[in-house]
Enzyme design. Structure first.
Site, PDB file in Angstrom:
ATOM      1  N   LYS A 100     -11.961  -1.121  -7.952  1.00  0.00           N
ATOM      2  CA  LYS A 100     -10.980  -2.181  -7.730  1.00  0.00           C
ATOM      3  C   LYS A 100     -11.644  -3.546  -7.558  1.00  0.00           C
ATOM      4  CE  LYS A 100      -7.384   0.830  -5.810  1.00  0.00           C
ATOM      5  NZ  LYS A 100      -6.374   0.612  -6.849  1.00  0.00           N
ATOM      6  N   ASP A 104       0.827  -1.205   0.000  1.00  0.00           N
ATOM      7  CA  ASP A 104       0.000   0.000   0.000  1.00  0.00           C
ATOM      8  C   ASP A 104       0.860   1.253   0.000  1.00  0.00           C
ATOM      9  OD1 ASP A 104      -1.595   2.252   1.460  1.00  0.00           O
ATOM     10  OD2 ASP A 104      -3.107   0.804   0.836  1.00  0.00           O
ATOM     11  N   ARG A 105       0.594   2.128  -0.974  1.00  0.00           N
ATOM     12  CA  ARG A 105       1.418   3.315  -1.147  1.00  0.00           C
ATOM     13  C   ARG A 105       1.164   4.351  -0.066  1.00  0.00           C
ATOM     14  NH1 ARG A 105      -0.306  -0.412  -4.180  1.00  0.00           N
ATOM     15  NH2 ARG A 105      -1.938   0.804  -5.160  1.00  0.00           N
ATOM     16  N   CYS A 121      -0.165   5.208 -11.945  1.00  0.00           N
ATOM     17  CA  CYS A 121      -0.678   5.306 -10.580  1.00  0.00           C
ATOM     18  C   CYS A 121      -0.176   6.621 -10.016  1.00  0.00           C
ATOM     19  CB  CYS A 121      -0.204   4.139  -9.720  1.00  0.00           C
ATOM     20  SG  CYS A 121      -0.707   4.294  -7.977  1.00  0.00           S
ATOM     21  N   ASN A 122      -1.082   7.537  -9.754  1.00  0.00           N
ATOM     22  CA  ASN A 122      -0.691   8.845  -9.237  1.00  0.00           C
ATOM     23  C   ASN A 122      -0.104   8.751  -7.835  1.00  0.00           C
ATOM     24  OD1 ASN A 122      -1.846  11.126 -11.187  1.00  0.00           O
ATOM     25  ND2 ASN A 122      -3.340   9.475 -11.142  1.00  0.00           N
ATOM     26  N   THR A 123      -0.769   8.029  -6.955  1.00  0.00           N
ATOM     27  CA  THR A 123      -0.347   7.958  -5.555  1.00  0.00           C
ATOM     28  C   THR A 123       1.081   7.465  -5.420  1.00  0.00           C
ATOM     29  OG1 THR A 123      -2.634   7.488  -4.933  1.00  0.00           O
ATOM     30  CG2 THR A 123      -0.949   7.045  -3.278  1.00  0.00           C
ATOM     31  N   ALA A 124       1.455   6.468  -6.210  1.00  0.00           N
ATOM     32  CA  ALA A 124       2.784   5.863  -6.105  1.00  0.00           C
ATOM     33  C   ALA A 124       3.901   6.779  -6.587  1.00  0.00           C
ATOM     34  CB  ALA A 124       2.814   4.543  -6.868  1.00  0.00           C
ATOM     35  N   THR A 184      -6.627  10.174  -4.269  1.00  0.00           N
ATOM     36  CA  THR A 184      -6.447   9.588  -2.947  1.00  0.00           C
ATOM     37  C   THR A 184      -5.730  10.606  -2.060  1.00  0.00           C
ATOM     38  OG1 THR A 184      -4.260   8.689  -3.434  1.00  0.00           O
ATOM     39  CG2 THR A 184      -6.164   7.316  -4.024  1.00  0.00           C
ATOM     40  N   CYS A 200      -6.570  10.163 -10.020  1.00  0.00           N
ATOM     41  CA  CYS A 200      -6.466   8.752  -9.662  1.00  0.00           C
ATOM     42  C   CYS A 200      -6.900   7.995 -10.911  1.00  0.00           C
ATOM     43  CB  CYS A 200      -7.376   8.438  -8.475  1.00  0.00           C
ATOM     44  SG  CYS A 200      -7.359   6.707  -7.965  1.00  0.00           S
TER      45      CYS A 200
END
Length: 226
Positions: free
Chosen positions: A162, A53-54, A84-87, A125, A193
């Protein structure tokens, strides 16, 4: 058929989440000018839904992303991208591979700036929102973010995608979140996202929707065909 000599091989760090990655690859294909198979970009991909989980395990996520980047390099990748934006908070791990990495956040903020809007809504997120807030402010733009229970509603939509639910209820909920940002002053909205565009289309909102997955796909085509 062999790939055109001028094309660079794209390496994709995927699986965060799987449906968003597949949609991103479809965008790359659709945005590539082609008369036949050989005109398309060669892609090597690591579809890895097991990346930690980022948001809650960032150190472990960065280590896994570094391993993925190195595997892609060994497989022949010359340019790296991650839908993946969050990562992107852990992009330092990806950069250890020593390959050009297309920064999705930077490219999307540039595209948002190009709309002429000064106040930019962000659907993302918590981790992705923080990245966009900093990038937008650095670009002289004002971020508009979700407040209160709307944040939980957004994450509920993401988790619905998801688990495979992209039905009308989830689409209506995501559209309402976009409209909430507009009501609080957003002159454009970033789909920050990669699950967002699986529920929300540009025609759903009264202001420009800047799709980060679409922006990244276009940047990948440009970089690999340069």
């Amino acid at each position: 058929m062999s790939i055109a000599p001028s094309h660079k091989v794209l390496g994709v760090l995927g699986g965060m989440g799987p449906a968003a990655t597949v949609a991103f690859l479809a965008r790359v294909q659709a945005l590539t000018p082609a008369e036949g198979d050989a005109d398309h970009i060669r892609v090597v991909m690591d579809m890895n839904p097991q990346v930690p989980d980022r948001n809650t395990r960032p150190g472990e996520a960065e280590a896994e992303l570094a391993a993925m980047a190195l595997r892609l390099k060994a497989a022949g990748a010359e340019v790296l991208a991650m839908p993946c934006n969050t990562a992107h908070a852990q992009k330092a791990g990806i950069e250890v591979a020593g390959l050009p990495f297309i920064d999705m956040i930077a490219a999307t903020v540039k595209a948002a700036s190009g709309t002429g809007a000064g106040r930019i809504g962000v659907l993302a997120t918590p981790g992705g929102e923080a990245l966009y807030r900093r990038a937008l402010e650095a670009a002289g733009l004002e971020p508009v973010i979700l407040r209160g229970g709307a944040r939980g509603g957004f994450m509920a939509c993401v988790y619905a995608v998801k688990r495979g639910d992209t039905g009308p209820d989830q689409r209506a909920a995501m559209r309402a979140l976009g409209e909430e940002l507009i009501a609080t002053g957003a002159e454009a909205v970033i789909a920050g996202c990669t699950e967002v565009p699986l529920l929300l289309a540009a025609a759903d909102l009264a202001v420009p929707l800047v799709d980060s997955a679409e922006v990244l796909a276009a940047a990948c085509v440009a970089a690999c065909r340069a």
